[in-house]
Motif scaffolding. Structure first.
Motif, short mmCIF file in Angstrom:
data_model
loop_
_atom_site.label_atom_id
_atom_site.label_comp_id
_atom_site.label_asym_id
_atom_site.label_seq_id
_atom_site.Cartn_x
_atom_site.Cartn_y
_atom_site.Cartn_z
N GLY A 31 -9.21 6.02 12.25
CA GLY A 31 -9.24 4.98 11.23
C GLY A 31 -10.41 5.04 10.27
N ALA A 32 -11.11 6.18 10.20
CA ALA A 32 -12.25 6.33 9.30
C ALA A 32 -12.19 7.71 8.64
N ARG A 51 -0.80 11.62 -2.01
CA ARG A 51 0.04 12.02 -0.88
C ARG A 51 -0.71 11.62 0.38
N VAL A 52 -0.03 10.91 1.27
CA VAL A 52 -0.66 10.42 2.50
C VAL A 52 0.12 10.92 3.70
N GLY A 53 -0.60 11.45 4.69
CA GLY A 53 0.00 11.89 5.95
C GLY A 53 -0.59 11.11 7.10
N GLU A 54 -0.28 11.52 8.29
CA GLU A 54 -0.74 10.83 9.50
C GLU A 54 -2.27 10.75 9.56
N ASP A 55 -2.95 11.85 9.24
CA ASP A 55 -4.41 11.88 9.37
C ASP A 55 -5.11 12.49 8.14
N PHE A 56 -4.50 12.32 6.98
CA PHE A 56 -5.11 12.85 5.75
C PHE A 56 -4.52 12.15 4.54
N MET A 63 4.13 9.37 6.19
CA MET A 63 2.98 8.58 5.79
C MET A 63 2.83 7.43 6.77
N THR A 64 1.60 7.16 7.13
CA THR A 64 1.36 6.03 8.02
C THR A 64 0.74 4.89 7.25
N ALA A 65 1.10 3.69 7.64
CA ALA A 65 0.54 2.51 6.99
C ALA A 65 -0.96 2.45 7.19
N THR A 66 -1.43 2.87 8.37
CA THR A 66 -2.87 2.82 8.67
C THR A 66 -3.67 3.71 7.73
N THR A 67 -3.22 4.94 7.54
CA THR A 67 -3.93 5.87 6.65
C THR A 67 -3.83 5.39 5.20
N ARG A 68 -2.69 4.91 4.80
CA ARG A 68 -2.53 4.40 3.43
C ARG A 68 -3.44 3.20 3.20
N GLU A 69 -3.53 2.31 4.19
CA GLU A 69 -4.38 1.12 4.09
C GLU A 69 -5.85 1.54 3.99
N LEU A 70 -6.25 2.55 4.77
CA LEU A 70 -7.62 3.06 4.69
C LEU A 70 -7.88 3.63 3.29
N PHE A 71 -6.93 4.39 2.76
CA PHE A 71 -7.10 4.91 1.40
C PHE A 71 -7.34 3.76 0.42
N GLU A 72 -6.52 2.72 0.49
CA GLU A 72 -6.64 1.60 -0.46
C GLU A 72 -8.00 0.92 -0.34
N ARG A 73 -8.47 0.69 0.89
CA ARG A 73 -9.79 0.07 1.08
C ARG A 73 -10.89 0.98 0.57
N TYR A 74 -10.79 2.27 0.88
CA TYR A 74 -11.80 3.24 0.48
C TYR A 74 -11.86 3.35 -1.05
N HIS A 75 -10.70 3.47 -1.67
CA HIS A 75 -10.65 3.56 -3.14
C HIS A 75 -11.23 2.30 -3.78
N ALA A 76 -10.95 1.14 -3.19
CA ALA A 76 -11.49 -0.12 -3.72
C ALA A 76 -13.02 -0.12 -3.68
N CYS A 77 -13.60 0.48 -2.65
CA CYS A 77 -15.06 0.57 -2.55
C CYS A 77 -15.63 1.44 -3.67
N TRP A 78 -14.95 2.54 -4.00
CA TRP A 78 -15.40 3.39 -5.10
C TRP A 78 -15.25 2.67 -6.42
N GLU A 79 -14.13 1.96 -6.60
CA GLU A 79 -13.93 1.20 -7.83
C GLU A 79 -14.99 0.11 -7.98
N PHE A 113 -9.41 15.82 -1.05
CA PHE A 113 -8.72 16.10 0.21
C PHE A 113 -9.52 15.40 1.29
N VAL A 114 -8.92 14.45 1.98
CA VAL A 114 -9.64 13.62 2.94
C VAL A 114 -8.97 13.70 4.30
N LEU A 115 -9.77 13.98 5.33
CA LEU A 115 -9.30 13.97 6.71
C LEU A 115 -9.73 12.67 7.37
N VAL A 116 -8.83 12.08 8.13
CA VAL A 116 -9.05 10.79 8.77
C VAL A 116 -9.08 10.98 10.29
N GLU A 117 -10.02 10.27 10.93
CA GLU A 117 -10.12 10.30 12.39
C GLU A 117 -10.43 8.89 12.89
#
Length: 135
Positions: free
Chosen positions: A106-107, A71-76, A1-17, A100-104
Motif C-alpha cells: 500500500g505504499a 495504467r494501473v496494475g496490481e502492484d504498479f 487494476m486494483t482499487a487499492t493501487t488506483r486509490e494510492l495513485f490518486e492520493r499520491y498525485h494529489a500530494c504532488w498537486e 513508473f511506480v512500484l507499490v508494496e
C-alpha cells in the motif's frame, strides 16, 4: 487494476498537486527509491525523498502536472504527464514526464521518473551571463 493501487495513485498525485513534500514522503516505504532519470543518482529513504520533492518545488514553485495517460496494475502504475511551470530563471518549463511506480504493502516502493533532462535543465538553469563588450 486494483482499487487499492488506483486509490494510492490518486492520493499520491494529489500530494504532488498540493506541492506537499511531507505527505509525498509519507506515502513511500521506509526504504523507498525515487529516481529522476535526468542525470541525478537515485534518492533513497523518506527523508531524502522529502528533500528531493521540496527541492523541486523550490525550483519551480508553480509546478503542475497534466495527466496524459494512466495504467494501473496490481502492484504498479505507469503514467504520462505534461509537466509545466515557471522556474526562477523565468523560462517556461514544458516537459513530458513518464512515471513508473512500484507499490508494496500500500505504499510507493520505487518511483522512476523519466523526463527530457536537456529541456528541463535549459528551463531551470539561470540564463548565462552575456559577455561584456570588449571582454
Amino acid at each position: 487494476m486494483t482499487a487499492t493501487t488506483r486509490e494510492l495513485f490518486e492520493r499520491y498525485h494529489a500530494c504532488w498537486e498540493a506541492r506537499d513534500p511531507d505527505r509525498i514522503a509519507e506515502l513511500h516505504t521506509v526504504d523507498s527509491v525515487f529516481h529522476l532519470h535526468s542525470g541525478q543518482p537515485p534518492t533513497r529513504g523518506r527523508a531524502a525523498i522529502r528533500q528531493a520533492a521540496a527541492g523541486m518545488f523550490e525550483l519551480v514553485p508553480d509546478l503542475t502536472f497534466e495527466r496524459v495517460s494512466l495504467r494501473v496494475g496490481e502492484d504498479f502504475w505507469v503514467t504520462q504527464f505534461k509537466m509545466t511551470g515557471t522556474p526562477a530563471s523565468g523560462a517556461e518549463l514544458d516537459v513530458d514526464l513518464a512515471d513508473f511506480v512500484l507499490v508494496e504493502n500500500g505504499a510507493v516502493k520505487e518511483k522512476h521518473s523519466y523526463v527530457d533532462g536537456m529541456a528541463m535543465q535549459a528551463a531551470i538553469a539561470p540564463a548565462e551571463a552575456s559577455p561584456r563588450p570588449g571582454s
